[in-house]
Every structure is written in C-alpha cells, then in structure tokens.
Design a protein around this motif. Structure first.
Motif, short mmCIF file in Angstrom:
data_model
loop_
_atom_site.label_atom_id
_atom_site.label_comp_id
_atom_site.label_asym_id
_atom_site.label_seq_id
_atom_site.Cartn_x
_atom_site.Cartn_y
_atom_site.Cartn_z
N ILE A 151 0.84 -1.20 0.00
CA ILE A 151 0.00 0.00 0.00
C ILE A 151 0.88 1.25 0.00
N ALA A 152 2.00 1.21 0.76
CA ALA A 152 2.91 2.36 0.77
C ALA A 152 3.48 2.60 -0.63
N VAL A 153 3.86 1.50 -1.33
CA VAL A 153 4.37 1.67 -2.70
C VAL A 153 3.26 2.19 -3.61
N GLY A 154 2.03 1.73 -3.39
CA GLY A 154 0.90 2.24 -4.19
C GLY A 154 0.72 3.74 -4.01
N ILE A 155 0.90 4.23 -2.76
CA ILE A 155 0.76 5.68 -2.53
C ILE A 155 1.88 6.44 -3.26
N ILE A 156 3.10 5.86 -3.24
CA ILE A 156 4.19 6.51 -3.98
C ILE A 156 3.84 6.58 -5.47
N MET A 157 3.22 5.50 -6.01
CA MET A 157 2.81 5.52 -7.42
C MET A 157 1.79 6.62 -7.66
N LEU A 158 0.87 6.83 -6.71
CA LEU A 158 -0.10 7.92 -6.86
C LEU A 158 0.61 9.26 -6.89
N LEU A 159 1.65 9.42 -6.03
CA LEU A 159 2.42 10.67 -6.03
C LEU A 159 3.09 10.90 -7.38
N LEU A 160 3.47 9.78 -8.05
CA LEU A 160 4.14 9.89 -9.35
C LEU A 160 3.13 10.04 -10.48
N ALA A 161 1.85 10.22 -10.16
CA ALA A 161 0.78 10.44 -11.14
C ALA A 161 0.41 9.19 -11.90
N ALA A 162 0.91 8.02 -11.47
CA ALA A 162 0.46 6.77 -12.10
C ALA A 162 -0.80 6.33 -11.38
N VAL A 163 -1.91 7.03 -11.65
CA VAL A 163 -3.13 6.88 -10.85
C VAL A 163 -3.68 5.47 -10.98
N TYR A 164 -3.79 5.02 -12.23
CA TYR A 164 -4.41 3.71 -12.46
C TYR A 164 -3.62 2.60 -11.77
N LEU A 165 -2.29 2.64 -11.93
CA LEU A 165 -1.45 1.57 -11.38
C LEU A 165 -1.50 1.55 -9.86
N GLY A 166 -1.45 2.74 -9.25
CA GLY A 166 -1.50 2.81 -7.79
C GLY A 166 -2.78 2.22 -7.24
N VAL A 167 -3.92 2.62 -7.83
CA VAL A 167 -5.20 2.14 -7.34
C VAL A 167 -5.36 0.65 -7.63
#
Lengths: 202, 101
Positions: A40-56
C-alpha cells in the motif's frame, strides 16, 4: 520540503520497514499483513508519481491477494497466530549477503547511473494514454497476458487435483519426522494396535 | 522525491525480498520474498516512467505485465504448496528431498 516529498519519505520508510518486518515476525498472518502495508505504501508513492491507475490497481489487487495469503497461512502453517517464537530459515548468512549485495549494486546503479531527466509532459493524462496503449499498439502483449493467466488457471487446477494421472495425489504420503531423517511424526498407532492383540498381516 | 531516492527505495525492497526468498524454509514465506522483489521492480518501473520516459505509455504497460506475473506467481505458488502438502504433509522446502542430488 514540499508535501509530496514528505509523503514520499514517510511512505518509503513504511514500505521498507514493513517489508523487513515480514521476515521478522512470529505470526505468519501478521507477516502477510506487513507485506500488504508495504504494497500500500508503494501504491501511494505511485499515486504521487501520477500513475493513478497503477497505484489504485495495486491497492485492490494486493488487498485481495494478501487475504488469500493469510487464509493459506492459517491452512498450512504450524504457527499462524504467532503464539510461539518462530524463525524458520536456512542459509541465513548467505541470504543476507545476497540481499545486501543486491541492494548495494542496485543503489550504485541509481547513484552513479546517468539517466535523462524527461518528466511526464503537462497535459498528458496517464490513464488515457495507458488505455490507448493497452487497446492499441500493445494489444498483443495485453492479450498474451490474458491467455497466460488462463493457462495458469488450467495448470493450477491440474496441479491441485486429488487424483492425478498416476493415482491418488496423496498416495504413500507420510508426515515428516520430528527430527531430520527421523521417523514420521504422529504414527504410534500401529504399535498400540499390536499391544491390544490385533494382528495385521501385511 | 528524485529518481535516485526512488531507485534506492526500490533497491532496498529488492534486497529484502532476495533475503527472504533465499532464507525462508516455508513455501508461503518464500513467495512473500518473491512478491517483495516484484514490489521493488514495479516501483522502479513507475519511477523510470515518471522521471525519464517523457510519459511513454510502455512504462506503465511494463508495470501491468509485472502485476500479471505477480498474479501468476501467487496462483502457481499456492498450487505448488497444495501439491507438496498432499505428497509430504508439510510445506517446507526441505521436504522436497527428491530434488537433492
């Protein structure tokens, strides 16, 4: 320090610490939840990087996957609740050396590597561009992943079947010895029966 | 948040995952090590996509493929655990002594 930087460092620390705790907890179920926290922490970092779909997608996938993992832990492990201290490892020094060597080598690539700085251009919608790629130029790759998943499902059902090509899957299966190379655990019934006067001729 | 710090976090996750995959005796714990390695790989892939790829969609596609690999690894791993448990009534790597030469 901006909000994004702060969130990144907090999430990075959580991801690494939870990843380390996976192998340092006595409870198998807690280990799978630590792994979920790391994802989940890595997913939040992905959201910060604007990779919205991948993070969610990572959130949803890992939430389900770790629940399945916790279930398997309860089915198969000797110590799912962590009531006893547990450390089931082999060749730990070698494994630690491999892990540290990989970390040092990959960090060296990160620090000394010469990477271009080409951020995502303004106005690019990451989700739209991913969707167009999946159903456009890279459709064959995407469809191959689907076919591979189908093959996996068939293979998994074949592997876990009660009856195989050569008879029962658990034919001749005995529990492992309490000590390496020892007698199978939990098999004193035969001796008990002999003492009671039952004679079995094999 | 720079590319270097992102890649160092990914390297740490891969290192911890390698340690787990090589050291754990239980198959399910071993799979957790593999998952942690793939976690680091996905973070590095997204980091490269966001910082050096100029928004090329193939970077995100790579992460989708890693996710598919992860799902396949989980399914095959659990099937192996069930198959080994049927044969050996244990889920330890040591119980597969037939693979030793």
């Amino acid at each position: 320090m901006t909000f994004v930087d702060l969130t990144f460092f907090v999430c990075a620390a959580i991801a690494i610490y939870a990843g380390w705790r996976v192998f340092r907890t006595d409870s198998m179920v807690r280990a799978s939840f630590f792994l979920l926290i790391s994802f989940i922490a890595v997913g939040i970092i992905m959201l910060l990087l604007a990779a919205v779909y991948l993070g969610v997608a990572l959130f949803f996938m890992m939430a389900v996957e770790m629940m399945v993992m916790a279930l398997f832990m309860m089915m198969f492990m000797m110590n799912p609740a962590g009531l006893n201290p547990m450390n089931m490892v082999h060749q730990e020094k070698v494994a630690m050396g491999i892990g540290i060597a990989a970390f040092v080598a990959l960090s060296g690539v990160a620090v000394f590597g010469d990477f271009p700085s080409r951020p995502v251009p303004d106005g690019l919608d990451p989700v739209v561009s991913l969707g167009k790629e999946l159903l456009g130029n890279s459709m064959l790759v995407f469809e191959s992943a689907g076919v591979t998943l189908l093959a996996t499902m068939i293979g998994v059902v074949a592997m876990t079947s009660h009856r195989g090509r050569f008879g029962e899957a658990n034919e001749g299966s005995v529990p492992p010895g309490l000590e390496p190379g020892g007698d199978p655990a939990g098999k004193p019934q035969e001796n008990d029966q002999k003492q009671q006067g039952h004679h079995h001729h094999h | 948040m720079s590319l270097i710090s992102l890649l160092i976090v990914a390297a740490a996750l891969i290192g911890i995952g390698l340690y787990g995959a090589f050291s754990q005796q239980s198959f399910v714990m071993l799979m957790m090590g593999l998952e942690l390695i793939l976690n680091g790989v996905m973070l590095a892939a997204v980091g490269f996509w966001a910082m050096t790829g100029a928004g090329a969609p193939e970077g995100q596609l790579l992460t989708i493929i890693v996710m598919a690999v992860m799902a396949i690894e989980m399914a095959m791993g659990f099937a192996l655990v069930v198959a080994v448990y049927r044969g050996k009534q244990a889920d330890m790597t040591e119980s597969l002594s037939g693979f030793k030469h």
